[in-house]
Design an enzyme around this catalytic site. Structure first.
Site, PDB file in Angstrom:
ATOM      1  N   GLY A   7      -4.596  33.121  19.709  1.00 29.51           N
ATOM      2  CA  GLY A   7      -4.233  31.825  19.175  1.00 29.51           C
ATOM      3  C   GLY A   7      -3.153  31.165  20.257  1.00 29.51           C
ATOM      4  N   GLY A  10      -2.257  27.423  20.925  1.00 33.40           N
ATOM      5  CA  GLY A  10      -1.499  27.064  19.735  1.00 33.40           C
ATOM      6  C   GLY A  10      -0.086  26.720  19.990  1.00 33.40           C
ATOM      7  CB  THR A 100      -9.276  32.021  10.287  1.00 31.73           C
ATOM      8  OG1 THR A 100     -10.155  31.124  10.615  1.00 31.73           O
ATOM      9  CG2 THR A 100      -8.225  31.990  11.541  1.00 31.73           C
ATOM     10  CG  ASP A 126       9.818  31.952   5.714  1.00 32.19           C
ATOM     11  OD1 ASP A 126       8.365  31.403   6.002  1.00 32.19           O
ATOM     12  OD2 ASP A 126      10.901  31.303   5.891  1.00 32.19           O
ATOM     13  CE  LYS A 153       0.223  34.302   8.696  1.00 32.38           C
ATOM     14  NZ  LYS A 153      -0.416  34.333  10.627  1.00 32.38           N
ATOM     15  N   PRO A 204       6.378   9.635   5.779  1.00 28.44           N
ATOM     16  CG  PRO A 204       4.451  11.048   5.374  1.00 28.44           C
ATOM     17  CD  PRO A 204       5.592  10.219   6.574  1.00 28.44           C
ATOM     18  CG  ASN A 248      11.921  18.820   3.434  1.00 24.66           C
ATOM     19  OD1 ASN A 248      11.959  19.750   4.388  1.00 24.66           O
ATOM     20  ND2 ASN A 248      10.813  19.062   2.390  1.00 24.66           N
ATOM     21  NE  ARG A 272       2.812  21.156   1.360  1.00 24.50           N
ATOM     22  CZ  ARG A 272       3.505  21.705   2.662  1.00 24.50           C
ATOM     23  NH1 ARG A 272       4.361  22.691   2.257  1.00 24.50           N
ATOM     24  NH2 ARG A 272       3.297  21.227   3.536  1.00 24.50           N
ATOM     25  CG  HIS A 275       6.598  21.113  -1.635  1.00 26.08           C
ATOM     26  ND1 HIS A 275       7.075  19.997  -1.329  1.00 26.08           N
ATOM     27  CD2 HIS A 275       6.656  22.024  -0.454  1.00 26.08           C
ATOM     28  CE1 HIS A 275       7.613  19.876  -0.143  1.00 26.08           C
ATOM     29  NE2 HIS A 275       7.381  21.116   0.536  1.00 26.08           N
TER      30      HIS A 275
HETATM   31  P1  NAD Z   1      -1.174  26.623  15.536  1.00 19.04           P
HETATM   32  O1  NAD Z   1      -1.977  26.095  14.373  1.00 19.04           O
HETATM   33  O2  NAD Z   1      -0.428  25.700  16.391  1.00 19.04           O
HETATM   34  O3  NAD Z   1      -1.922  27.414  16.297  1.00 19.04           O
HETATM   35  C1  NAD Z   1      -3.050  28.356  16.127  1.00 19.04           C
HETATM   36  C2  NAD Z   1      -3.870  28.763  17.109  1.00 19.04           C
HETATM   37  O4  NAD Z   1      -4.964  29.453  16.755  1.00 19.04           O
HETATM   38  C3  NAD Z   1      -4.853  27.420  17.635  1.00 19.04           C
HETATM   39  O5  NAD Z   1      -4.706  27.386  19.032  1.00 19.04           O
HETATM   40  C4  NAD Z   1      -5.900  27.647  17.192  1.00 19.04           C
HETATM   41  O6  NAD Z   1      -7.111  27.085  18.056  1.00 19.04           O
HETATM   42  C5  NAD Z   1      -6.066  29.162  17.042  1.00 19.04           C
HETATM   43  N1  NAD Z   1      -7.183  29.718  16.072  1.00 19.04           N
HETATM   44  C6  NAD Z   1      -7.270  29.378  14.775  1.00 19.04           C
HETATM   45  N2  NAD Z   1      -8.281  29.574  14.165  1.00 19.04           N
HETATM   46  C7  NAD Z   1      -8.855  30.885  15.399  1.00 19.04           C
HETATM   47  C8  NAD Z   1      -9.883  31.547  15.293  1.00 19.04           C
HETATM   48  N3  NAD Z   1     -10.645  31.872  14.006  1.00 19.04           N
HETATM   49  N4  NAD Z   1     -10.049  32.325  16.377  1.00 19.04           N
HETATM   50  C9  NAD Z   1      -9.471  32.218  17.538  1.00 19.04           C
HETATM   51  N5  NAD Z   1      -8.501  31.297  17.760  1.00 19.04           N
HETATM   52  C10 NAD Z   1      -8.164  30.572  16.361  1.00 19.04           C
HETATM   53  O7  NAD Z   1      -0.126  27.643  14.751  1.00 19.04           O
HETATM   54  P2  NAD Z   1       1.233  28.152  15.008  1.00 19.04           P
HETATM   55  O8  NAD Z   1       2.291  27.362  14.546  1.00 19.04           O
HETATM   56  O9  NAD Z   1       1.536  28.231  16.501  1.00 19.04           O
HETATM   57  O10 NAD Z   1       1.439  29.497  14.205  1.00 19.04           O
HETATM   58  C11 NAD Z   1       1.165  30.769  15.230  1.00 19.04           C
HETATM   59  C12 NAD Z   1       1.366  31.926  14.049  1.00 19.04           C
HETATM   60  O11 NAD Z   1       2.542  31.722  13.683  1.00 19.04           O
HETATM   61  C13 NAD Z   1       0.286  31.703  12.800  1.00 19.04           C
HETATM   62  O12 NAD Z   1      -0.010  33.283  12.643  1.00 19.04           O
HETATM   63  C14 NAD Z   1       1.304  31.156  11.642  1.00 19.04           C
HETATM   64  O13 NAD Z   1       1.045  31.652  10.435  1.00 19.04           O
HETATM   65  C15 NAD Z   1       2.805  31.815  12.253  1.00 19.04           C
HETATM   66  N6  NAD Z   1       3.924  31.115  11.795  1.00 19.04           N
HETATM   67  C16 NAD Z   1       3.907  29.774  12.150  1.00 19.04           C
HETATM   68  C17 NAD Z   1       5.275  29.201  11.833  1.00 19.04           C
HETATM   69  C18 NAD Z   1       5.659  27.739  12.059  1.00 19.04           C
HETATM   70  O14 NAD Z   1       6.407  27.315  11.671  1.00 19.04           O
HETATM   71  N7  NAD Z   1       4.712  27.207  13.012  1.00 19.04           N
HETATM   72  C19 NAD Z   1       6.148  29.945  11.133  1.00 19.04           C
HETATM   73  C20 NAD Z   1       5.948  31.331  10.811  1.00 19.04           C
HETATM   74  C21 NAD Z   1       4.715  31.955  11.212  1.00 19.04           C
END
Ligand code: NAD
Length: 318
Positions: A7, A10, A100, A126, A153, A204, A248, A272, A275
């Protein structure tokens, strides 16, 4: 040292990779990194320095175990960020989240085991704890996820724990509060609001806007991940809090101020489904055990984030 980051195209994964390649993590200045990413709608090639000599990119799906078997051998650690990450999408349709987040994590765990990877960090959230009216969650709090995203998760966390307990896999889990910063997909609330306001469009606000979230700059989250990778204990969970709780409405107020807009640019939107009202993490474990301290003050981090979206329309306009 050779790391594999799932990932990594991302929001958070790419921040981790860019920081690593910049030499931002002491002791890892020469580490090589393999980024494994499916490039779903959330993954973005522009998030990564493709010509960097210490980075290799492989496109593929974490659910494809045969593919993981080819890529994983030879790495010293795996940091598993890949996930479907947007709650609203999981409310619309949960199947891809289970595939996934649960199935993909299980494949990553299997691949680690088979390839004899010495260390893994599983990135969670969290949101697995549900919603809390008062006080704050410790790592031993019962899981009560409310959205399909959070449930998937929680499933992945349980799977990671089981591979530690059953197979002795050296895996730690992080549970982080809401992240913000540059390179976050405009479907998430902060970039959604900022990019709309920059374009002069209304934003929104869900329900009455009383929902409370803790905000953490992505750089602080990634520093915590690195601490857990290098110093965390196998089988342990580490909460990573932001310490910046806002409703928010309060968040919207700050974003309006930073972009130079007012409340006429906000429209109320139906809440949502399911929510969660309030999230709050007790992160004393990672602070006391690993010396974690978030460093980016919210005011500064939000201002820098707004500036980044203003300066980089090429990234979000498409
Ligand atoms: P994001 O959606 O920006 O990125 C996810 C990445 O995973 C993308 O690049 C996507 O292409 C890749 N991906 C998705 N499905 C895939 C698959 N089947 N195989 C390979 N790659 C795949 O998410 P993010 O915000 O960067 O979050 C990253 C991690 O952190 C996640 O596990 C999320 O649950 C966790 N997280 C995020 C937040 C937040 O506020 N964004 C907070 C706590 C935890």
């Amino acid at each position: 040292m050779r790391l594999l980051v799932t990932g990594g195209a991302g929001f958070i994964g790419s921040h981790y990779v860019r920081t690593l390649l910049r030499g931002g993590y002491p002791g890892f200045e020469h580490a090589r990194v393999t980024v494994l990413d499916k490039l779903s709608y959330a993954g973005n090639r522009d998030n990564l320095p493709f010509s960097h000599p210490r980075m290799e990119f492989v496109r593929g799906d974490v659910c494809d175990l045969d593919f993981l078997r080819e890529v994983f051998p030879g790495h010293d650690a795996v940091v598993h960020f890949a996930a479907e990450s947007h709650v609203d999408r999981s409310v619309e349709s949960a199947a891809e989240f289970v595939r996934t987040n649960v199935g993909g994590t299980q494949s990553v765990l299997d691949a680690c085991l088979e390839a004899g990877i010495p260390r893994m960090v599983h990135i969670s959230t969290d949101e697995v704890y549900g919603s809390i009216d008062e006080g704050a969650w410790t790592e031993s709090w019962p899981l009560a996820p409310n959205s399909p995203y959070a449930a998937s998760k929680a499933g992945s966390d349980m799977m990671a724990r089981a591979y530690w307990r059953t197979h002795g896999l050296d895996v730690s889990i992080t549970r982080c509060s809401n992240n913000y910063g540059p390179h976050q997909h405009p479907e998430k609330v902060i970039p959604l609001f900022v990019t709309r306001l920059i374009r002069g469009e209304r934003v929104p606000l869900y329900g009455d806007g009383r929902n409370v979230r803790e905000w953490l700059h992505v750089d602080d989250h990634c520093a915590a991940v690195q601490l857990v990778l290098t110093k965390g204990r196998a089988g342990e969970i580490y909460n990573v809090g932001g310490g910046n709780a806002l409703t928010n409405v309060e968040l919207t107020e700050r974003l309006l101020r930073l972009v130079g807009a007012d409340w006429s640019m906000v429209r109320r939107s139906p809440d949502r489904k399911g929510h969660d009202l309030r999230y709050a993490l007790d992160d004393s474990k990672i602070r006391e055990e690993l010396g974690y301290r978030p460093r980016v003050p919210l005011e500064q981090g939000l201002a820098d984030t707004v500036t980044w979206y203003r300066d980089n329309p090429y990234w979000w306009k498409p």
